[in-house]
Scaffold this motif. Structure first.
Motif, PDB file in Angstrom:
ATOM      1  N   THR A   1       5.267 -52.130  78.641  1.00  0.00           N
ATOM      2  CA  THR A   1       4.092 -51.252  78.674  1.00  0.00           C
ATOM      3  C   THR A   1       4.257 -50.121  77.672  1.00  0.00           C
ATOM      4  N   LEU A   2       5.443 -49.561  77.621  1.00  0.00           N
ATOM      5  CA  LEU A   2       5.718 -48.496  76.646  1.00  0.00           C
ATOM      6  C   LEU A   2       5.789 -49.046  75.224  1.00  0.00           C
ATOM      7  N   LEU A   3       6.125 -50.336  75.096  1.00  0.00           N
ATOM      8  CA  LEU A   3       6.125 -50.954  73.771  1.00  0.00           C
ATOM      9  C   LEU A   3       4.705 -51.023  73.215  1.00  0.00           C
ATOM     10  N   VAL A   4       3.719 -51.206  74.088  1.00  0.00           N
ATOM     11  CA  VAL A   4       2.319 -51.163  73.660  1.00  0.00           C
ATOM     12  C   VAL A   4       2.012 -49.792  73.064  1.00  0.00           C
ATOM     13  N   VAL A   5       2.413 -48.743  73.782  1.00  0.00           N
ATOM     14  CA  VAL A   5       2.174 -47.366  73.327  1.00  0.00           C
ATOM     15  C   VAL A   5       2.897 -47.106  72.007  1.00  0.00           C
ATOM     16  N   TYR A   6       4.170 -47.503  71.943  1.00  0.00           N
ATOM     17  CA  TYR A   6       4.966 -47.302  70.729  1.00  0.00           C
ATOM     18  C   TYR A   6       4.357 -48.034  69.537  1.00  0.00           C
ATOM     19  N   SER A   7       3.929 -49.282  69.744  1.00  0.00           N
ATOM     20  CA  SER A   7       3.405 -50.089  68.640  1.00  0.00           C
ATOM     21  C   SER A   7       2.087 -49.531  68.110  1.00  0.00           C
ATOM     22  N   ILE A   8       1.214 -49.088  69.032  1.00  0.00           N
ATOM     23  CA  ILE A   8      -0.050 -48.479  68.604  1.00  0.00           C
ATOM     24  C   ILE A   8       0.224 -47.206  67.807  1.00  0.00           C
ATOM     25  N   ALA A   9       1.175 -46.406  68.290  1.00  0.00           N
ATOM     26  CA  ALA A   9       1.534 -45.176  67.576  1.00  0.00           C
ATOM     27  C   ALA A   9       2.110 -45.492  66.195  1.00  0.00           C
ATOM     28  N   LYS A  10       2.909 -46.548  66.120  1.00  0.00           N
ATOM     29  CA  LYS A  10       3.514 -46.947  64.847  1.00  0.00           C
ATOM     30  C   LYS A  10       2.454 -47.446  63.870  1.00  0.00           C
ATOM     31  N   ILE A  11       1.538 -48.293  64.352  1.00  0.00           N
ATOM     32  CA  ILE A  11       0.500 -48.851  63.490  1.00  0.00           C
ATOM     33  C   ILE A  11      -0.441 -47.757  62.986  1.00  0.00           C
ATOM     34  N   CYS A  12      -0.754 -46.788  63.855  1.00  0.00           N
ATOM     35  CA  CYS A  12      -1.694 -45.712  63.498  1.00  0.00           C
ATOM     36  C   CYS A  12      -0.994 -44.479  62.935  1.00  0.00           C
ATOM     37  N   LYS A  13       0.322 -44.560  62.740  1.00  0.00           N
ATOM     38  CA  LYS A  13       1.109 -43.457  62.169  1.00  0.00           C
ATOM     39  C   LYS A  13       0.973 -42.179  62.991  1.00  0.00           C
ATOM     40  N   ILE A  14       1.109 -42.323  64.287  1.00  0.00           N
ATOM     41  CA  ILE A  14       1.021 -41.187  65.204  1.00  0.00           C
ATOM     42  C   ILE A  14       2.422 -40.713  65.557  1.00  0.00           C
ATOM     43  N   ASN A  15       2.694 -39.430  65.308  1.00  0.00           N
ATOM     44  CA  ASN A  15       4.011 -38.862  65.601  1.00  0.00           C
ATOM     45  C   ASN A  15       3.917 -37.687  66.569  1.00  0.00           C
ATOM     46  N   SER A  16       2.827 -37.634  67.307  1.00  0.00           N
ATOM     47  CA  SER A  16       2.582 -36.521  68.217  1.00  0.00           C
ATOM     48  C   SER A  16       2.880 -36.926  69.656  1.00  0.00           C
ATOM     49  N   ASN A  17       3.642 -36.082  70.355  1.00  0.00           N
ATOM     50  CA  ASN A  17       3.919 -36.338  71.773  1.00  0.00           C
ATOM     51  C   ASN A  17       2.638 -36.328  72.596  1.00  0.00           C
ATOM     52  N   LEU A  18       1.716 -35.425  72.252  1.00  0.00           N
ATOM     53  CA  LEU A  18       0.469 -35.296  72.991  1.00  0.00           C
ATOM     54  C   LEU A  18      -0.384 -36.555  72.834  1.00  0.00           C
ATOM     55  N   LEU A  19      -0.451 -37.087  71.605  1.00  0.00           N
ATOM     56  CA  LEU A  19      -1.217 -38.309  71.367  1.00  0.00           C
ATOM     57  C   LEU A  19      -0.544 -39.526  72.008  1.00  0.00           C
TER      58      LEU A  19
ATOM     59  N   PHE B   1      -1.549 -39.423  75.439  1.00  0.00           N
ATOM     60  CA  PHE B   1      -2.969 -39.794  75.529  1.00  0.00           C
ATOM     61  C   PHE B   1      -3.123 -41.319  75.512  1.00  0.00           C
ATOM     62  N   ILE B   2      -2.423 -41.995  74.600  1.00  0.00           N
ATOM     63  CA  ILE B   2      -2.479 -43.456  74.517  1.00  0.00           C
ATOM     64  C   ILE B   2      -1.969 -44.077  75.809  1.00  0.00           C
ATOM     65  N   PHE B   3      -0.859 -43.545  76.311  1.00  0.00           N
ATOM     66  CA  PHE B   3      -0.292 -44.035  77.568  1.00  0.00           C
ATOM     67  C   PHE B   3      -1.293 -43.870  78.710  1.00  0.00           C
ATOM     68  N   SER B   4      -1.943 -42.721  78.781  1.00  0.00           N
ATOM     69  CA  SER B   4      -2.897 -42.443  79.855  1.00  0.00           C
ATOM     70  C   SER B   4      -4.089 -43.392  79.790  1.00  0.00           C
ATOM     71  N   ILE B   5      -4.592 -43.637  78.579  1.00  0.00           N
ATOM     72  CA  ILE B   5      -5.722 -44.548  78.411  1.00  0.00           C
ATOM     73  C   ILE B   5      -5.331 -45.961  78.830  1.00  0.00           C
ATOM     74  N   TYR B   6      -4.146 -46.401  78.408  1.00  0.00           N
ATOM     75  CA  TYR B   6      -3.706 -47.756  78.747  1.00  0.00           C
ATOM     76  C   TYR B   6      -3.475 -47.917  80.245  1.00  0.00           C
ATOM     77  N   MET B   7      -3.007 -46.862  80.887  1.00  0.00           N
ATOM     78  CA  MET B   7      -2.750 -46.926  82.326  1.00  0.00           C
ATOM     79  C   MET B   7      -4.029 -46.858  83.150  1.00  0.00           C
TER      80      MET B   7
ATOM     81  N   LEU C   1      -6.160 -49.080  83.055  1.00  0.00           N
ATOM     82  CA  LEU C   1      -6.398 -50.452  83.509  1.00  0.00           C
ATOM     83  C   LEU C   1      -6.061 -50.548  84.998  1.00  0.00           C
ATOM     84  N   PRO C   2      -6.879 -51.241  85.781  1.00  0.00           N
ATOM     85  CA  PRO C   2      -6.649 -51.325  87.237  1.00  0.00           C
ATOM     86  C   PRO C   2      -5.470 -52.230  87.584  1.00  0.00           C
ATOM     87  N   ARG C   3      -4.268 -51.741  87.362  1.00  0.00           N
ATOM     88  CA  ARG C   3      -3.074 -52.574  87.537  1.00  0.00           C
ATOM     89  C   ARG C   3      -2.900 -53.134  88.950  1.00  0.00           C
TER      90      ARG C   3
END
Length: 264
Positions: free
Chosen positions: A104-122, A125-131, A133-135
């Motif tokens: 699950t965190l690999l999803v967050v890491y990969s999106i951040a890597k692809i979009c060149k995001i180096n911000s803890n806040l972002l 944010f990505i983690f919160s959006i992905y979570m 999903l009604p797991r």
């Protein structure tokens, strides 16, 4: 008086940590470690052994792995690589807690890597959006089976695509990363929809790299050929009717990620 001083110290400490987090003074690995711990606790209290997970956990009770995979391939699913791991993680689902949290965190890491995001806040944010999903709803078909067929496929598919970002940025890919990218592609391409997406991305950037740099990147070529060979699974299974909807939703997601990247 002493109690008030203690409260002030606590508030000041929290404020300092918050400012460190927002200003990226806290290393990302600690952020990921905190999120990993949260996921483990979440799974511990939320997971229920039900649905297909129960059936898969007993799949090897009276037959070998080869016999099981042969039966599944001929009668149920051609996602052979995914099917090979399902009995183990369905039976030892506590181990699955750790793997699913990491992926699950690999999803967050990969999106951040692809979009060149180096911000803890972002990242948060990505983690919160992905979570969002009604797991817990995954229980209907079996949480382990559902996550391994979709969450893990998405995570490893996105991670495989980060290799393209490295190549385009001229970053050096280490030997162990080649192995990880290959294994990620093998698992992700076992799913017919992700296989089609990987084939599209690898073929496009293979041509792009050839035109721009006047040379063929061996890794992209290998990844393209592997994905090209994988669609035999499509001949075994009918393509899902919602494939175009799936592709459209993915493109919309990428669009919003690019918008977010432009804003920040």
């Amino acid at each position: 008086m002493t109690e008030n001083n203690e409260n002030c110290k606590t508030e000041n400490w929290l404020c300092r940590k918050y400012n460190d987090f927002v200003n990226d003074k806290i290393e990302s690995k600690f952020v990921y470690a905190a999120l990993f711990s949260i996921l483990i606790v979440f799974y511990f209290f939320s997971y229920h052994h039900s649905g297909d997970d129960v059936a898969y956990s007993m799949a090897l009770n009276d037959r070998s792995l080869f016999e099981y995979l042969k039966y599944q391939y001929l009668n149920w699913s051609s996602r052979t690589v995914i099917e090979a791991f399902l009995p183990f993680f369905s039976k030892y689902y506590i181990v699955w807690y750790f793997f699913d949290s990491a992926l699950t965190l690999l999803v967050v890491y990969s999106i951040a890597k692809i979009c060149k995001i180096n911000s803890n806040l972002l990242t948060l944010f990505i983690f919160s959006i992905y979570m969002c999903l009604p797991r817990p709803a995954f229980d209907a078909a079996g949480w382990v089976a559902t996550s391994m067929n979709y969450n893990w496929v998405l995570a490893l598919g996105l991670y495989a695509l980060t290799s393209i970002v490295k190549i385009l940025n001229g970053e050096k890919i280490k030997p162990h990363q080649y192995i990880l990218y290959f294994l990620a592609t093998v698992y992700a391409a076992s799913h017919e929809q992700m296989c089609a997406l990987l084939l599209g991305f690898y073929s496009f950037f293979l041509v792009y790299n050839l035109i721009k740099n006047k040379k063929i990147n061996i890794f992209l070529l290998f990844s393209f050929l592997f994905s090209l060979l994988a669609p035999w699974r499509l001949l075994k299974q009918n393509i899902h009717q919602n494939f175009l909807s799936y592709l459209y939703n993915l493109l919309v997601l990428l669009r919003y990620l690019l918008v977010i990247y432009d804003i920040f």
